[in-house]
Design an enzyme around this catalytic site. Structure first.
Site, PDB file in Angstrom:
ATOM      1  N   ARG A 107       8.149  -0.624  10.316  1.00  0.00           N
ATOM      2  CA  ARG A 107       7.084  -0.414   9.344  1.00  0.00           C
ATOM      3  C   ARG A 107       6.444   0.937   9.662  1.00  0.00           C
ATOM      4  O   ARG A 107       5.890   1.131  10.757  1.00  0.00           O
ATOM      5  CB  ARG A 107       6.033  -1.523   9.433  1.00  0.00           C
ATOM      6  CG  ARG A 107       4.847  -1.336   8.470  1.00  0.00           C
ATOM      7  CD  ARG A 107       3.817  -2.444   8.676  1.00  0.00           C
ATOM      8  NE  ARG A 107       2.611  -2.226   7.892  1.00  0.00           N
ATOM      9  CZ  ARG A 107       2.394  -2.719   6.668  1.00  0.00           C
ATOM     10  NH1 ARG A 107       3.308  -3.455   6.091  1.00  0.00           N
ATOM     11  NH2 ARG A 107       1.261  -2.478   6.042  1.00  0.00           N
ATOM     12  N   HIS A 134       8.914  -1.339  -0.257  1.00  0.00           N
ATOM     13  CA  HIS A 134       8.356  -2.476   0.496  1.00  0.00           C
ATOM     14  C   HIS A 134       9.134  -3.739   0.091  1.00  0.00           C
ATOM     15  O   HIS A 134       8.581  -4.663  -0.513  1.00  0.00           O
ATOM     16  CB  HIS A 134       6.871  -2.618   0.154  1.00  0.00           C
ATOM     17  CG  HIS A 134       6.091  -3.447   1.122  1.00  0.00           C
ATOM     18  ND1 HIS A 134       6.649  -4.076   2.215  1.00  0.00           N
ATOM     19  CD2 HIS A 134       4.757  -3.774   1.156  1.00  0.00           C
ATOM     20  CE1 HIS A 134       5.726  -4.736   2.873  1.00  0.00           C
ATOM     21  NE2 HIS A 134       4.577  -4.570   2.264  1.00  0.00           N
ATOM     22  N   GLN A 137       7.998  -7.525   0.805  1.00  0.00           N
ATOM     23  CA  GLN A 137       6.891  -7.986  -0.043  1.00  0.00           C
ATOM     24  C   GLN A 137       7.401  -8.463  -1.396  1.00  0.00           C
ATOM     25  O   GLN A 137       6.928  -9.463  -1.935  1.00  0.00           O
ATOM     26  CB  GLN A 137       5.876  -6.855  -0.238  1.00  0.00           C
ATOM     27  CG  GLN A 137       4.716  -7.224  -1.154  1.00  0.00           C
ATOM     28  CD  GLN A 137       3.823  -8.305  -0.581  1.00  0.00           C
ATOM     29  OE1 GLN A 137       3.341  -8.188   0.539  1.00  0.00           O
ATOM     30  NE2 GLN A 137       3.594  -9.372  -1.339  1.00  0.00           N
ATOM     31  N   ASP A 229      -2.449  -3.163  -6.889  1.00  0.00           N
ATOM     32  CA  ASP A 229      -2.430  -2.783  -5.479  1.00  0.00           C
ATOM     33  C   ASP A 229      -3.549  -1.779  -5.252  1.00  0.00           C
ATOM     34  O   ASP A 229      -4.158  -1.281  -6.209  1.00  0.00           O
ATOM     35  CB  ASP A 229      -1.057  -2.178  -5.134  1.00  0.00           C
ATOM     36  CG  ASP A 229      -0.854  -1.945  -3.645  1.00  0.00           C
ATOM     37  OD1 ASP A 229      -1.631  -2.504  -2.841  1.00  0.00           O
ATOM     38  OD2 ASP A 229       0.066  -1.195  -3.284  1.00  0.00           O
ATOM     39  N   CYS A 270      -0.655  -7.606  -3.255  1.00  0.00           N
ATOM     40  CA  CYS A 270       0.067  -7.684  -1.980  1.00  0.00           C
ATOM     41  C   CYS A 270      -0.866  -7.690  -0.776  1.00  0.00           C
ATOM     42  O   CYS A 270      -0.434  -8.020   0.335  1.00  0.00           O
ATOM     43  CB  CYS A 270       1.079  -6.546  -1.863  1.00  0.00           C
ATOM     44  SG  CYS A 270       0.374  -4.903  -2.046  1.00  0.00           S
ATOM     45  N   ARG A 298       5.348 -14.278   2.542  1.00  0.00           N
ATOM     46  CA  ARG A 298       5.945 -13.192   3.324  1.00  0.00           C
ATOM     47  C   ARG A 298       6.745 -13.775   4.489  1.00  0.00           C
ATOM     48  O   ARG A 298       7.859 -13.327   4.790  1.00  0.00           O
ATOM     49  CB  ARG A 298       4.863 -12.261   3.883  1.00  0.00           C
ATOM     50  CG  ARG A 298       4.128 -11.410   2.885  1.00  0.00           C
ATOM     51  CD  ARG A 298       5.025 -10.391   2.202  1.00  0.00           C
ATOM     52  NE  ARG A 298       5.741  -9.533   3.137  1.00  0.00           N
ATOM     53  CZ  ARG A 298       5.204  -8.526   3.847  1.00  0.00           C
ATOM     54  NH1 ARG A 298       3.916  -8.253   3.726  1.00  0.00           N
ATOM     55  NH2 ARG A 298       5.950  -7.793   4.646  1.00  0.00           N
TER      56      ARG A 298
END
Length: 311
Positions: A107, A134, A137, A229, A270, A298
């Site tokens: 990450r 991502h 996600q 987001d 998210c 997740r």
């Protein structure tokens, strides 16, 4: 199964609809077992390196719990714990970690780094977030949609806000591949890259859905999913004032939900959320908000990815 053994998850560009469907089905199965208190050993004896250049709540916890649930050992490596990209090249770090670990999660910022880890390590590498994509996600988002809406194909998905960040990029891929009609509603200055849009339009043509990128907020009408987001991604804090001024009309609030006019719609994010910017507290805490189901998923989808690629 479905060519997933030993496969890296760098971006959903590399995954077919069938592979994604299998991962969602496996995640549902593993979720049911966890709810029944059934722990597994599908990853017994596996060691997973968790590299974090960027801090995280959901990604770190999801990978850690997923590993432990199936008998693997997760090893957290923060940016100050290893020499990645500083005193040691990505290539050399990858070749060392690949000899010590069965898989690597990364990450951070650069997509090139996670691709380099995959190229040189010789083990599956999982993208826990980069500036471009991502994918873990998106799997959680698709599972959440399936749980609440029953099926994915033909649903109307509206992402509203910053349309050129890693979430918008990844949602375009995931939705278009799975037959979901995906709308990106954003100021033109914040639209996804045109080449990326066209690639996703090709996926949509194959799956029988559509991709629409527009500035028109009225396109939220009839949405099954409204998604947003943060307006400033990690590392863009200096642009906060400019983004707030530009994106205020795209806030998900009660007025926008009225425009949707769909009693069965769900709101998704998210996380973490900046309440008062991209979404109001009222919407975030509403009965149609499923953000914490998303957060839990997740872990289940990440577990499915590791099981499918390692077990």
């Amino acid at each position: 199964m479905f060519g997933l053994k030993g496969k890296s998850l760098l971006t959903l560009h590399d995954f077919t609809k069938e592979q994604i469907t299998y991962l969602l089905d496996l995640a549902s199965e593993l979720k049911s077992k966890k709810r029944m208190g059934i722990k597994g050993d599908l990853l017994k004896g596996k060691n997973i390196a968790l590299i974090f250049e960027k801090p995280s709540t959901r990604t770190r916890c999801a990978f850690t719990v997923a590993c432990v649930d199936e008998g693997a050992h997760p090893e957290y490596l923060g940016k100050n714990d290893i020499q990645l990209g500083y005193k040691e090249s990505v290539e050399d770090t990858a070749r060392v970690l690949g000899r010590l670990f069965d898989a690597i999660e990364f990450r951070g910022f650069s997509q090139k780094v996670v691709e380099g880890l995959a190229k040189y390590s010789g083990v599956p590498v999982y993208n826990g977030l980069t500036d471009m994509y991502h994918p873990t996600q998106i799997l959680a988002d698709l599972l959440t949609m399936k749980e609440h809406l029953g099926n994915l194909e033909g649903k109307k998905f509206v992402y509203i806000g910053d349309g050129r960040n890693n979430m918008a990029n990844s949602l375009l891929i995931g939705c278009s591949k799975m037959g979901i009609n995906v709308f990106i509603v954003a100021p033109k200055m914040l639209w996804p890259d045109e080449e990326h849009i066209n690639k996703c339009k090709d996926y949509a043509k194959e799956s029988g859905s559509q991709v629409v990128v527009t500035e028109c907020i009225d396109e939220v009408a009839g949405a099954d999913v409204v998604y947003t987001d943060v307006w400033c991604s990690m590392g863009e804090e200096d642009k906060a004032k400019e983004r707030i001024n530009m994106l205020k009309p795209y806030q998900v609030n009660a007025e926008l939900i009225q425009r949707v006019d769909n009693s069965k719609m769900i709101f998704m994010h998210c996380l973490p959320a900046v309440k008062g910017n991209e979404v109001t507290e009222e919407v975030f805490e509403s009965k149609y908000s499923v953000v914490f189901d998303e957060a839990e998923n997740r872990m289940h989808t990440i577990k499915a990815v590791m099981v499918a690629t390692l077990a």
